[in-house]
Every structure is written in structure tokens, then in C-alpha cells.
Design a protein around this motif. Structure first.
Motif, short mmCIF file in Angstrom:
data_model
loop_
_atom_site.label_atom_id
_atom_site.label_comp_id
_atom_site.label_asym_id
_atom_site.label_seq_id
_atom_site.Cartn_x
_atom_site.Cartn_y
_atom_site.Cartn_z
N TRP A 65 24.01 -14.10 -25.83
CA TRP A 65 22.72 -13.78 -25.44
C TRP A 65 22.69 -12.17 -25.96
N SER A 68 16.34 -9.18 -28.84
CA SER A 68 15.76 -9.08 -30.08
C SER A 68 15.23 -7.88 -30.51
N ARG A 72 12.93 -8.96 -26.71
CA ARG A 72 13.02 -10.20 -26.27
C ARG A 72 14.45 -10.65 -26.00
N ARG A 73 14.79 -11.40 -24.87
CA ARG A 73 16.21 -12.01 -24.73
C ARG A 73 16.25 -13.24 -25.88
N ALA A 74 17.23 -13.19 -26.34
CA ALA A 74 17.40 -14.33 -27.25
C ALA A 74 18.80 -14.44 -27.63
N LYS A 75 19.19 -15.96 -28.07
CA LYS A 75 20.69 -16.42 -28.16
C LYS A 75 21.02 -16.23 -29.66
#
Lengths: 107, 872
Positions: A65, A68, A72-75
Motif C-alpha cells: 500500500w 497515489s 489517495r491510498r492505493a495498492k
């Protein structure tokens, strides 16, 4: 949405190729594929996520994780060593097939 | 692979959350992009969600990609399946019942048939063992017992056999320190066990015949008798048993695996034939068995025996005229009578299995078809085809598991019940050992399950492969599916007709037996047996004196109305046949001497058993030793043997007897001595007081307590001679009922099968009717709107379905007729399939099928007319 049926091997190859230029989150992978195929292929989450999870399970990808570009949180997914080898094998394989098919169509 | 599954399973909760976050993050990022390109935020969000194509669907596909998650979703499918099954109890119970009956009942009956018919006999190389009978084609008797001289001549002259042996059964009194007991024994010539290919467990066995000089008495015990009665000790070898007052040395014990067709035989004694010259060739008593040489065929042995019998016929024309020899495989002798019944039952069970399979298929087809739209919708909103198939598999698997468990339970319950239905005196080797055959059970289960899976999954395949739009269209089942279901219905009805006809026939056979006039009045009659032998009863007057004293003692007991004794009791299996000579009247064909079964009875016998005197008078106490010899005959003998059917006044005697002529003083009514379905044969009766019976069957007619009469008889005998055993205490009613046991068992079983078939058919017709109607909601609704009256519509709709039933009835009637002509006659000899039986069967089925059609039709039409066509 344009619908082009992807062979399963093709989708794997495109994902591997997309990730070979650096880590990407899911949407990033989808956009990168559209970009490198000049918009011929659009991959929605319905096929993308299962493929990503399957490939991670196979050991070709790793994920973590992160943030972005617009916070934004993103994997994020990236290629592992076996993943790079897989890309090379599949690319070679694909070249062989496409040459063969192109030849066949010309004949 | 397994580790991976396990890891996925363990980490599932975390990964589910992870996956949620990941998809949400996709939607967020996409929304950002849309906003950047100029959309309003909420519009952008909706577009992003739409594009993702349903968050749950994505999650489902990801889950499908994982191994361990497969297990999780199967568990979910199972829970969902259970819920569905609980919601449709009618369907669930029906499906389970169908499976249980089809697989369970079939297995139970087949296990018994297998154990009895198909298993090999418990002897060495049983296929080489044959029985040899005397053959009298002119008298329509191909399996007569053999005279001792004939047996000896056969044995001395024949080359086809390794060995030949004779056996007769008799009752002996075993004198123990603590009292007397009657036992059934086999008297066998010494090579008997060698012919059967049985080796003794312990002991040397009988001495070889050529080594026997002096009187020889030896006994070989069955394993059961040795264990139960003699403690199973090796030390009993060489000791002796007191049998009929003579001592017999115990020469061996048979192995535990040995089984003998006459189950009550406790031991075998040596039958040693001496003084060959003095034997009577006209007296038949032996059962003969032999073992074929390895290289000799049955036909070759028969040819050789024919030649020997022909020679004997020429040498001894008086006794052997018209007598041949008949070589029959032992298996055929032992199974001949029951094989037809067992195979008939097997056929019945096969039909039930077929009906059950057709039914199961129909139920599943109807149900899956009813859910076709639901499935199509699920496919349309993105459920994977694999998921839908897996869910159907789980549901059908659940039904299969529960139904299978019920089938196993039924099979294990039914085998002992079926075994107990077979009368104890029917010689069925292997019945005792019969148990649920696991191979057969597995086969039936697998068959039903495969049937269920195929029909349960087929619609899903079709729905999935023909594309979504086709399945979503009205009536996705198609014409082919409808045809198939209609065929299944027709076939079920037809098979039901066959089964019901079988049950109808069994019922008629049973009713016919009940209506038979046995010639005796069995109610209130008790019978018992005692044998008067030994030194003390060597002379007739001693037997007469002892039996008379005993009968007098019984007559004094309270409630006793009449008491008598006979040498041969009706329906008990006792019999004796002799020639009948009539003074001054030669038989029409000298080569066919007159024959009549012989009985010795006391004066009170006819009254005690309730036989009717047709003409003349019965025996009295005055017809005793020293007075004029008298006799009676039955109606059959009078009609067959005496000029103009008038017997009274003639003088006659047993054929070949050197004794005096007896005056025929009366004629008694016929008695069904040999079985309720066997016509009476000629009989000759002599006075016990002139020619006593050593084996005495005492018959007591009492209006009081039967126990009291039996007690009086027991006390009377003990006071008379405590060394004589009282045996076979039974009511005459028991004997009559026992004679009906095979027919009754068959009736019970066939009725069970027929009831099962009927229930299954009703279920199948009803369920399919309901389904077919549900497909026609729209049409029915339209017709109602257009003014069709409700009742006429209901009748019309139900009548359409009755066409199928009518076709099934016709086909079934034809099938039943063909089967009864070619096969069933072996099962039920006494009755034939007739029009009234067939008509009533068809009537019952038609009525039931009409109800099964009419009720769903009425329900459907009423519902539609009530709710209107709103939903369409």
C-alpha cells in the motif's frame, strides 16, 4: 466500453509489460495498458483484479500500500524477479506465435 | 497447492478487507480523473462505480481466482442450498424419498437374491453335483424318489460319476439322561460327504461300505448341533448317542461352513444297505445325488443313465415299467421353486428403480427449469458460469447425500425384514448369510446420484451456453425439454401399470388360497407328534394299547370334543404313496397300476380334524385287530379307481400286499393334503386299531383352553412312557397359515412395490403437471380474460395431460400382458392376468392420475383468476 476479448495469456503479458516500467496501482495498470496498446485494449476491474491477485499468488508480482499521485491510498504492484523472467518467456512465446500467425495469414 | 489453499483460507478476513479497500481506491482514483476532466463530483462517482461493473461482482471474480476461497464459497453454496431445500419441503422430501426407495429398496432385495440365487453352493465344485430322480413321464412325474434296488443297480453300473449317494430324512428320538427329544436326521450312504465335496472338521467320518460287516451305527454331527448340544468338545468323538434305543458312535463333525437344504437336520447317520436280495423294488424312498467325473457332461451322464434305466425296465418289468432316470443339476433342484419368485421380485424392484430415476430426473428438470430465469438473471448480472454450476452441484449434491443416507438406512433395515418374510421351512441355502451387498448398494447410489447430477445440471449448461438472452426469453425449456418430460411421465405410468398388475395378481392368488376348501376344519384343533419305537413297541398290539390309553387320557381333559391320530397329517409334508389293488377289478392299463396315498387313522380322527364323511360309515372302536378288515377311501380315489365311482362295498388292499382284502365301508371328502393350491389326490385310509401307526400325529379338537389340552396330552404321555418325546405341537390353523406363507410374502412385497410405484407416479405426474402449467400462465390468463369459464378451463387443462396418462396406461397394459404371458406365470402359477384385474389397475391409476392433474390445474387457474395478469 469497447469490448475486445482478451486471451488469458495476453492479459497476463500486457500486465507484466505494463509493470516492467515501474510499480503501478490497479487503475494505473489499466491506463498504462490502454496507452501502450493505443487504446485497443481496455481492462476493467472485473478482469484486472482477479488477474493481479492470481499473478501475485503465482509469485510474479508483489504489492504494497502507498500514496497515489493525488494523495489517495492505493495498492501498488511491482514485478518480482520471477515476474521479469515470466515476461521474457511470454514475450518470446508471443513473438513466435504472432510471427507464425502473420506468416500463416500471408501464405 | 494445499499449503497455498490453507494460507488463503487463514488470511481470508484480512484479504477481504484488503480487497474492499483496493476496489474503493480504484473508484476514488477514477472519480478524481472524471472530476479532472470536468464532471460534477457525484456524477463522476456514479460513472466510476458503473464502470467498475458492480463491486460485489469484482470481488466474486477475485475470490474465484483464489484456491482457498473456493472452499469458502462452496460452504456458502451449501448453506444457501440447505436454505433452499428447507424452503421447498415438498420437493426435498420427494427427492429424498425417491432416492431412498430407488437405491435402498433395490439394494435390499437384490442383496437377498444375490445371496440365494447367484452365490455358489457351499460345496466343493458344486457345478458337478447332480440329483438323480426316477422319471415317470406317463404320470407326469419327473422327479420321483428312487427305490433302494434301483439305486444300488445305478451305482454299481454307472461310469459317469465319481460317486453316487442316497439320503432320506427321518425323525429319531434321542434318549438323554434328562429326558427324550425328537431330532431330524439325514440317513446317508457313507460316500455322501465325498459326493458333496465336503471335508469333516474333525473325526474320521463313516467307515467305507465295503469294510462294514456287522450292524453299523455311526453319526456325523453338524457343527451347530455339536456346539449347542454337546458343548463343542473334541472328546465327544468316539462316544455314542442313544438314538431310538440303539447306540450310534460319533464319527465326526461337519465344518461350520457346511449348509444343508433341510435346515432342521441336526446330524447324519450312516445308511447301510444289507440283504440286497430281499429289498422291494416297488418301494420308493431315496433321494439320490452324484458327482460327475470332470470330463463328463450332464448330457453324457443322462444318456448313460437312460441306457441303464432301460435295461432295468426290461429286467424288472413289474416294478420298473415306464420308469426312467432324470439327471438334474443340484442347483436347479434347490433353487427351482423359489428362483421364479425371486427373479419376479427383482424385476419389480428394477421397475421401481426405473420409475424412481425417471421421477428424480423429472423433479430436478421441473425445478431447475422453474429456476431457469433466476439463473439467467444471475448469469446476466455477471455471476460466473462456474459459480452457477457449482451452486447447482452443491444443491443436488446435498439432496444426493441426504437421500443416499436414507437409502443406506433403508437397505440395512429392509434386509432383516425381508429375511423374516421367508418361511423357515423353505430350503434356501444362503438366506441366513444374506446381508446388505455393499457393491450393489454403491452401484445403486452412484447410479441415482449420476442421474440426479446429469438432469440437475443440464439446464444450467444449456442456460449458460446458449447465451443469456435466449434463456431470458419466455419458456426457455424449449420443445425438446417438454417432449422429454412427457415421455418420462408416460413411461412412469406404464411401469406403474405393470407393478400394480403384479400386486393385483398376487392379491388374487392369495384370495384364491383363502377361499380354498381345505377339507378340514382347522379352528380349535391342536396337533402334536410322538414316535412309538424301540423293543417295547416291536409288536402292533403294544402300539395299539399304548396309543389308545394315551388318547383316552386326552379325551378326558376338560373342553376336549374329539381326539384322534393319523400316520400322515395334512399340510405337514408327511406323505406315503402305495399301490391300490381292488378285488376283481384290473386296472385299465396293466402297466399303470392304481396308486393311492396311504394313511392309518384312529376312529376319532375324522371327527377331530373335521373331515366330512360322504358315504357309508367311518371307523369305530369295533374295527379292531381280529374283526373284519375295513378301509375308507377319499372321493378322488373313488372317482378315479372304482367302477362308476362307487367304492363302498368293494374290497381292496395296498398294492403288492400279501395281506387280506379290506372292505370299503365309506368315502370321505377330499383334503388338500399337499398344499392349498394342489388338487386332492387319491387316498386310502386304514384303521389304526387294525394296522397301527408308529409315528402318531395326535389331533385334538377342543372348545376349551388349548394349553390345557396340550398339558393333558403331555401328562398322559409321561405317565405312559417317559422315554417318548412329544414334538411338533402346533395348531391346525398354523399349518394352514404356513401353507399360505409364500403367497402372503409375495403379496406383501409386491404390494409394497406397487404402492411405492403408485406414490412415485402420483408425485411425478403432479409435479410435472404443476410445472407445465406454470409455463402456461400467460395463455391461461388470456383465456380467462377472454371469458373462458373457470371449471371448464380447469377440466380442459387437466384433460390435456390425461392424454399422456392414457398413452402410458395403454403401453403399460400391453407390457403387463406380455410379461405375464412369458414370465410371471413362473411366479404365480395359479392365476393369470385377466381383463378385470387389468381394468381395475388401469382404473385406479387413471383416477389417481386425474387427481394429480386436476388439483394443480385447479390451483393454478384459481390463482391466476384471482391475481389476474398483474405480474406479466
Amino acid at each position: 466500453m469497447k469490448k475486445t476479448n482478451l486471451l488469458q495469456g495476453t492479459l497476463d503479458l500486457l500486465i507484466l509489460k505494463a509493470l516492467s516500467m515501474g510499480p503501478l496501482h490497479g487503475l494505473g495498470v489499466s491506463l498504462r495498458i490502454r496507452q501502450i496498446t493505443n487504446g485497443a485494449f481496455e481492462v476493467g476491474p472485473g478482469s484486472l483484479f482477479p488477474a493481479l491477485h492470481r499473478m501475485e499468488e503465482a509469485g510474479w508480482l508483489s504489492s504494497e500500500w502507498g500514496e497515489s499521485e493525488n494523495n489517495r491510498r492505493a495498492k501498488f504492484y511491482q514485478l518480482t524477479k520471477p515476474g521479469r523472467r515470466q515476461l521474457e518467456t511470454e514475450a518470446k512465446h508471443w513473438t513466435l506465435i504472432s510471427l507464425a500467425i502473420a506468416g500463416a495469414l500471408k501464405a | 497447492m494445499l499449503r497455498k489453499m490453507w494460507r488463503n483460507w487463514i488470511r481470508r478476513p484480512k484479504r477481504e478487507a484488503d480487497l474492499d479497500a483496493e476496489i474503493r481506491s480504484w473508484v476514488d482514483l477514477r472519480t478524481d480523473q472524471f472530476v479532472k476532466s470536468g464532471m460534477k463530483p457525484d456524477e463522476a462517482r456514479r460513472a466510476a462505480v458503473m464502470e467498475a461493473g458492480g463491486i460485489e461482482t469484482v470481488k466474486d471474480s477475485v475470490r474465484d481466482a483464489h484456491w482457498g476461497n473456493g472452499v469458502a464459497s462452496i460452504a456458502r453454496d451449501l448453506r444457501f442450498g440447505l436454505r433452499l431445500l428447507r424452503k421447498n419441503p415438498g420437493f426435498t422430501m420427494a427427492a429424498i424419498a425417491v432416492l431412498a426407495l430407488g437405491a435402498g429398496a433395490n439394494t435390499a432385495v437384490f442383496s437377498i437374491v444375490h445371496s440365494v440365487v447367484l452365490r455358489s453352493l457351499p460345496y466343493g465344485e458344486p457345478d458337478r453335483i447332480v440329483s438323480i430322480f426316477e422319471k415317470r413321464p406317463k404320470e407326469n412325474n419327473l422327479r420321483n424318489v428312487v427305490s433302494v434296488p434301483d439305486f444300488l443297480d445305478w451305482r454299481d453300473q454307472v461310469q459317469s460319476f465319481e460317486g453316487m449317494s442316497a439320503v432320506i430324512h427321518d425323525v429319531v428320538t434321542w434318549q438323554k439322561p434328562d429326558g427324550a427329544e425328537q431330532l431330524l436326521r439325514g440317513m446317508v450312504s457313507p460316500e455322501f460327504f465325498a459326493v458333496l465335496g465336503v471335508k469333516l472338521a474333525i473325526g474320521p467320518g463313516f467307515a467305507r461300505e465295503e469294510h462294514i460287516r456287522a450292524p453299523y451305527h455311526a453319526a456325523v454331527l453338524t457343527h451347530g448341533f455339536w456346539q449347542r448340544r454337546l458343548g463343542g468338545a473334541h472328546s465327544v468323538l468316539g462316544t455314542s448317542l442313544n438314538l431310538n434305543g440303539k447306540s450310534a458312535t460319533i464319527a465326526g463333525v461337519l465344518p461350520e461352513s457346511f449348509a444343508y437344504p433341510v435346515a432342521d437336520v441336526e446330524f447324519f447317520s450312516s445308511l447301510v444297505i444289507q440283504n440286497r436280495e430281499s429289498l422291494d423294488r416297488g418301494s420308493h424312498m431315496l433321494n439320490v445325488i452324484a458327482r460327475l467325473r470332470p470330463s463328463v457332461s450332464l448330457a453324457a451322464a443322462q444318456t448313460e443313465m437312460d441306457a441303464i434305466a432301460l435295461r432295468l425296465e426290461q429286467q424288472h418289468p413289474a416294478a420298473n415299467k415306464g420308469h426312467g432316470a432324470n439327471v438334474v443339476p443340484l442347483r436347479e433342484v434347490l433353487l427351482g421353486e423359489v428362483r421364479g419368485t425371486l427373479l419376479g421380485l427383482q424385476a419389480a424392484v428394477g421397475f421401481v428403480l426405473l420409475i424412481a430415476c425417471a421421477n428424480f430426473a423429472n423433479l430436478l428438470l421441473a425445478r431447475t427449469a422453474a429456476r431457469e430465469r433466476e439463473l439467467s438473471v444471475r448469469l446476466a448480472i455477471g455471476a460466473g458460469r462456474r459459480r452457477v454450476l457449482r451452486q447447482l452441484l452443491c444443491e443436488n449434491g446435498l439432496i444426493g447425500l441426504i437421500g443416499g443416507a436414507a437409502a443406506v438406512a433403508l437397505a440395512y433395515t429392509a434386509v432383516p425384514v425381508l429375511k423374516s418374510l421367508v418361511p423357515a421351512d423353505v430350503p434356501l441355502l444362503g438366506l441366513r448369510e444374506a446381508a446388505v451387498n455393499v457393491t450393489v448398494l454403491s452401484f445403486c447410489l452412484v447410479l441415482s446420484l449420476v442421474c440426479g447430477l446429469v438432469f440437475g445440471l443440464a439446464p444450467a449448461w444449456r442456460g449458460a451456453s446458449s447465451g443469456i438472452s435466449a434463456a431470458l426469453k419466455e419458456g426457455g425449456g424449449g420443445v425438446r425439454g417438454k417432449r422429454f418430460r412427457q415421455t418420462l411421465i408416460t413411461a412412469q405410468v406404464a411401469l406403474s401399470v405393470v407393478l400394480l398388475s403384479g400386486a393385483g395378481l398376487a392379491l388374487r392368488a392369495f384370495a384364491a388360497l383363502r377361499a380354498v376348501d381345505t377339507g378340514v376344519r382347522p379352528d380349535g384343533v391342536i396337533t402334536m407328534q410322538a414316535v412309538f419305537h424301540g423293543q417295547r413297541y416291536a409288536q402292533p398290539p403294544a402300539v395299539i394299547a399304548a396309543t389308545s390309553e394315551w388318547l383316552d387320557a386326552i379325551a378326558r381333559a376338560p373342553g376336549v370334543q374329539a381326539v384322534g391320530l393319523t400316520s400322515h397329517l395334512p399340510l405337514s409334508g408327511q406323505d406315503g404313496r402305495r399301490g391300490l389293488a381292488i378285488e376283481g377289478v384290473e386296472p385299465p392299463d396293466p402297466s399303470q397300476p392304481r396308486r393311492a396315498h396311504i394313511r392309518f387313522v384312529s376312529p376319532g380322527y375324522f371327527q377331530a380334524i373335521g373331515m366330512r364323511l360322504v358315504e357309508g360309515r367311518a371307523f369305530t372302536g369295533a374295527d379292531r385287530d381280529g374283526s373284519a378288515p375295513v378301509m375308507l377311501v377319499n372321493e378322488a380315489a373313488a372317482r378315479l379307481h372304482f367302477p362308476n365311482g362307487k367304492a363302498v362295498g368293494h374290497r381292496a388292499k395296498p398294492g403288492g400286499s400279501a395281506g387280506p382284502w379290506h372292505e370299503v365301508i365309506g368315502v370321505v371328502a377330499n383334503v388338500r393334503h399337499w398344499g392349498l393350491d394342489v388338487e386332492a389326490r387319491p387316498e386310502q385310509y386304514y384303521s389304526h386299531l387294525q394296522q397301527p401307526a408308529w409315528l402318531a400325529n395326535v389331533v385334538i379338537r377342543t372348545s376349551g383352553d388349548p394349553e390345557e389340552a396340550v398339558g393333558a396330552a403331555r401328562r398322559g404321555l409321561r405317565n405312559l412312557d417317559s422315554s417318548i418325546a412329544l414334538a411338533q405341537v402346533r395348531t391346525m390353523r398354523e399349518l394352514v397359515s404356513q401353507a399360505m406363507v409364500p403367497e402372503r410374502s409375495l403379496l406383501v412385497l409386491l404390494s409394497l412395490f406397487a404402492a411405492t410405484a403408485l406414490a412415485l407416479t402420483v408425485l411425478g405426474v403432479g409435479a410435472t403437471m404443476a410445472y407445465l402449467l406454470s409455463q402456461r400462465r400467460k395463455e391461461i390468463g388470456m383465456r380467462l380474460v377472454l371469458g373462458a369459464s373457470e371449471p371448464s378451463l380447469i377440466r380442459g387443462v387437466a384433460a390435456e395431460a390425461m392424454v399422456l396418462v392414457a398413452i402410458g396406461l395403454t403401453a403399460g397394459a400391453a407390457l403387463a400382458y406380455i410379461l405375464s404371458e412369458f414370465g410371471a406365470s413362473k411366479v404365480l402359477r395359479s392365476v393369470r392376468l385377466d381383463l378385470p384385474t387389468l381394468a381395475s389397475v388401469a382404473g385406479v391409476l387413471a383416477l389417481v392420475a386425474w387427481l394429480a392433474n386436476y388439483l394443480p390445474a385447479r390451483w393454478m387457474v384459481r390463482t391466476i383468476s384471482f391475481t389476474g395478469l398483474r405480474e406479466e
